[in-house]
Motif scaffolding. Structure first.
Motif, mmCIF file in Angstrom:
data_model
loop_
_atom_site.group_PDB
_atom_site.id
_atom_site.type_symbol
_atom_site.label_atom_id
_atom_site.label_comp_id
_atom_site.label_asym_id
_atom_site.label_seq_id
_atom_site.Cartn_x
_atom_site.Cartn_y
_atom_site.Cartn_z
ATOM 1 N N PHE A 148 43.720 44.579 37.709
ATOM 2 C CA PHE A 148 45.078 45.105 37.914
ATOM 3 C C PHE A 148 45.715 44.489 39.168
ATOM 4 O O PHE A 148 46.893 44.129 39.175
ATOM 5 C CB PHE A 148 45.016 46.626 38.036
ATOM 6 N N LEU A 149 44.924 44.383 40.231
ATOM 7 C CA LEU A 149 45.435 43.771 41.466
ATOM 8 C C LEU A 149 45.791 42.309 41.262
ATOM 9 O O LEU A 149 46.821 41.827 41.755
ATOM 10 C CB LEU A 149 44.381 43.907 42.569
ATOM 11 N N SER A 150 44.975 41.601 40.492
ATOM 12 C CA SER A 150 45.237 40.183 40.271
ATOM 13 C C SER A 150 46.455 39.942 39.389
ATOM 14 O O SER A 150 47.036 38.841 39.426
ATOM 15 C CB SER A 150 44.011 39.523 39.628
ATOM 16 N N ALA A 151 46.849 40.930 38.623
ATOM 17 C CA ALA A 151 47.997 40.762 37.728
ATOM 18 C C ALA A 151 49.332 40.971 38.434
ATOM 19 O O ALA A 151 50.387 40.679 37.861
ATOM 20 C CB ALA A 151 47.881 41.743 36.564
ATOM 21 N N ILE A 152 49.321 41.474 39.665
ATOM 22 C CA ILE A 152 50.573 41.680 40.411
ATOM 23 C C ILE A 152 51.117 40.313 40.840
ATOM 24 O O ILE A 152 50.364 39.492 41.396
ATOM 25 C CB ILE A 152 50.324 42.567 41.649
ATOM 26 N N THR A 160 43.554 37.228 44.690
ATOM 27 C CA THR A 160 42.568 36.514 43.878
ATOM 28 C C THR A 160 42.020 35.313 44.631
ATOM 29 O O THR A 160 40.809 35.041 44.605
ATOM 30 C CB THR A 160 43.211 36.072 42.551
ATOM 31 N N LEU A 161 42.897 34.593 45.321
ATOM 32 C CA LEU A 161 42.462 33.419 46.070
ATOM 33 C C LEU A 161 41.518 33.803 47.211
ATOM 34 O O LEU A 161 40.469 33.167 47.410
ATOM 35 C CB LEU A 161 43.696 32.687 46.616
ATOM 36 N N LEU A 162 41.849 34.883 47.921
ATOM 37 C CA LEU A 162 41.012 35.318 49.038
ATOM 38 C C LEU A 162 39.646 35.819 48.559
ATOM 39 O O LEU A 162 38.604 35.469 49.138
ATOM 40 C CB LEU A 162 41.735 36.410 49.841
ATOM 41 N N ALA A 166 36.322 34.279 49.866
ATOM 42 C CA ALA A 166 35.652 35.015 50.940
ATOM 43 C C ALA A 166 35.017 36.325 50.468
ATOM 44 O O ALA A 166 34.668 37.161 51.296
ATOM 45 C CB ALA A 166 36.654 35.309 52.060
ATOM 46 N N GLY A 167 34.859 36.516 49.173
ATOM 47 C CA GLY A 167 34.244 37.745 48.691
ATOM 48 C C GLY A 167 32.763 37.844 49.048
ATOM 49 O O GLY A 167 32.038 36.850 48.988
ATOM 50 N N PHE A 175 34.154 36.852 39.299
ATOM 51 C CA PHE A 175 35.240 37.437 38.502
ATOM 52 C C PHE A 175 36.599 36.931 38.982
ATOM 53 O O PHE A 175 37.457 36.527 38.179
ATOM 54 C CB PHE A 175 35.172 38.959 38.596
ATOM 55 N N GLU A 176 36.824 36.911 40.326
ATOM 56 C CA GLU A 176 38.103 36.434 40.863
ATOM 57 C C GLU A 176 38.279 34.940 40.643
ATOM 58 O O GLU A 176 39.399 34.460 40.429
ATOM 59 C CB GLU A 176 38.190 36.775 42.350
ATOM 60 N N ARG A 177 37.195 34.214 40.652
ATOM 61 C CA ARG A 177 37.289 32.789 40.368
ATOM 62 C C ARG A 177 37.692 32.542 38.915
ATOM 63 O O ARG A 177 38.439 31.589 38.623
ATOM 64 C CB ARG A 177 35.955 32.099 40.672
ATOM 65 N N ALA A 178 37.196 33.392 38.004
ATOM 66 C CA ALA A 178 37.621 33.257 36.599
ATOM 67 C C ALA A 178 39.114 33.520 36.463
ATOM 68 O O ALA A 178 39.822 32.787 35.747
ATOM 69 C CB ALA A 178 36.823 34.235 35.735
ATOM 70 N N ILE A 179 39.635 34.521 37.178
ATOM 71 C CA ILE A 179 41.077 34.807 37.126
ATOM 72 C C ILE A 179 41.864 33.663 37.781
ATOM 73 O O ILE A 179 42.948 33.263 37.302
ATOM 74 C CB ILE A 179 41.367 36.148 37.806
ATOM 75 N N LEU A 180 41.328 33.126 38.867
ATOM 76 C CA LEU A 180 41.991 31.982 39.518
ATOM 77 C C LEU A 180 42.049 30.788 38.583
ATOM 78 O O LEU A 180 43.040 30.026 38.577
ATOM 79 C CB LEU A 180 41.240 31.627 40.801
ATOM 80 N N ALA A 181 41.003 30.628 37.766
ATOM 81 C CA ALA A 181 41.021 29.538 36.784
ATOM 82 C C ALA A 181 42.153 29.758 35.782
ATOM 83 O O ALA A 181 42.829 28.793 35.383
ATOM 84 C CB ALA A 181 39.680 29.461 36.072
#
Length: 223
Positions: A148-152, A160-162, A166-167, A175-181
């Motif tokens: 939900f946060l990544s969709a904003i 998503t980038l951070l 730096a996770g 997971f965030e890298r998949a969304i960044l892709a």
């Protein structure tokens, strides 16, 4: 009595004529017949109570026999009812024992199932606790809120980038890298579309496409 009468009348009979003698004899025979009849009546009267007593005794014996039979029949019925009641009680007891056994088995199964789940959960928690912090599993709710946060717009891309760089948790970082892709793929597609529209298309078509984008953008403006 007839002899006394004959003795009393004997002296007189000798002095009377023959006709009178006949009359006296007839009278004596009548008296004798009356006495015999009276004796028979008295004998019958004496026998009557005995017959009545015998009849009463017979009736009493018959009534006693009938009462005995009725008592025996009542005793048999009572015994049969008692046996039936005992059978019904035994059946009810067996049914109750069966229901109790069934409930006990069901309770044991439920307790065993709960214990199995608890042991499984405890084993999973033990595995989670044994994992290093950077490799611990992430819950479904956390994944939901990260998506939900990544969709904003804009903010989601920055978050998503951070998190992808730096996770601390490797699962969250992947997971965030998949969304960044997805973001990168969408950017490349948009870039290709701009190049195709700006370079490859003829001028009239390019103008028509740009006009369409202007209309689409104007539909989202608020006055």
């Amino acid at each position: 009595m007839a002899d006394d009468l004959d003795k009393k009348m004997e002296p007189e009979i000798t002095d009377v004529p023959e006709e009178a003698k006949d009359v006296v004899k007839e009278s004596a025979s009548v008296v004798e017949a009356a006495e015999e009849k009276a004796a028979a009546v008295a004998e019958k009267a004496a026998e009557a109570p005995a017959a009545a007593t015998a009849a009463v005794a017979a009736a009493s014996a018959e009534a006693s026999k009938k009462a005995t039979k009725e008592a025996e029949a009542a005793a048999k019925a009572a015994k049969k009812a008692e046996e039936q009641a005992a059978k019904d009680a035994a059946k009810q007891e067996a049914a109750r024992a069966k229901e109790e056994e069934k409930a006990r088995v069901a309770k044991e199964k439920a307790e065993a199932k709960i214990e199995k789940k608890r042991q499984k959960k405890a084993a999973q928690q033990a595995l989670i606790d044994a994992c290093p912090p950077q490799y611990r599993p992430v819950s479904t709710s956390k994944y939901f809120w990260l998506a939900f946060l990544s969709a904003i717009p804009f903010i989601g891309f920055i978050a998503t980038l951070l998190l992808s760089i730096a996770g601390r948790n490797r699962n969250v970082k992947n997971f965030e890298r998949a969304i960044l892709a997805y973001y990168i793929i969408a950017f490349i597609i948009c870039l290709i579309a701009v190049i195709v529209v700006g370079v490859c298309l003829p001028q009239p078509v390019r103008d028509a496409v740009l006009l369409s984008f202007d209309k689409i953008g104007g539909a989202f403006t608020f006055s």
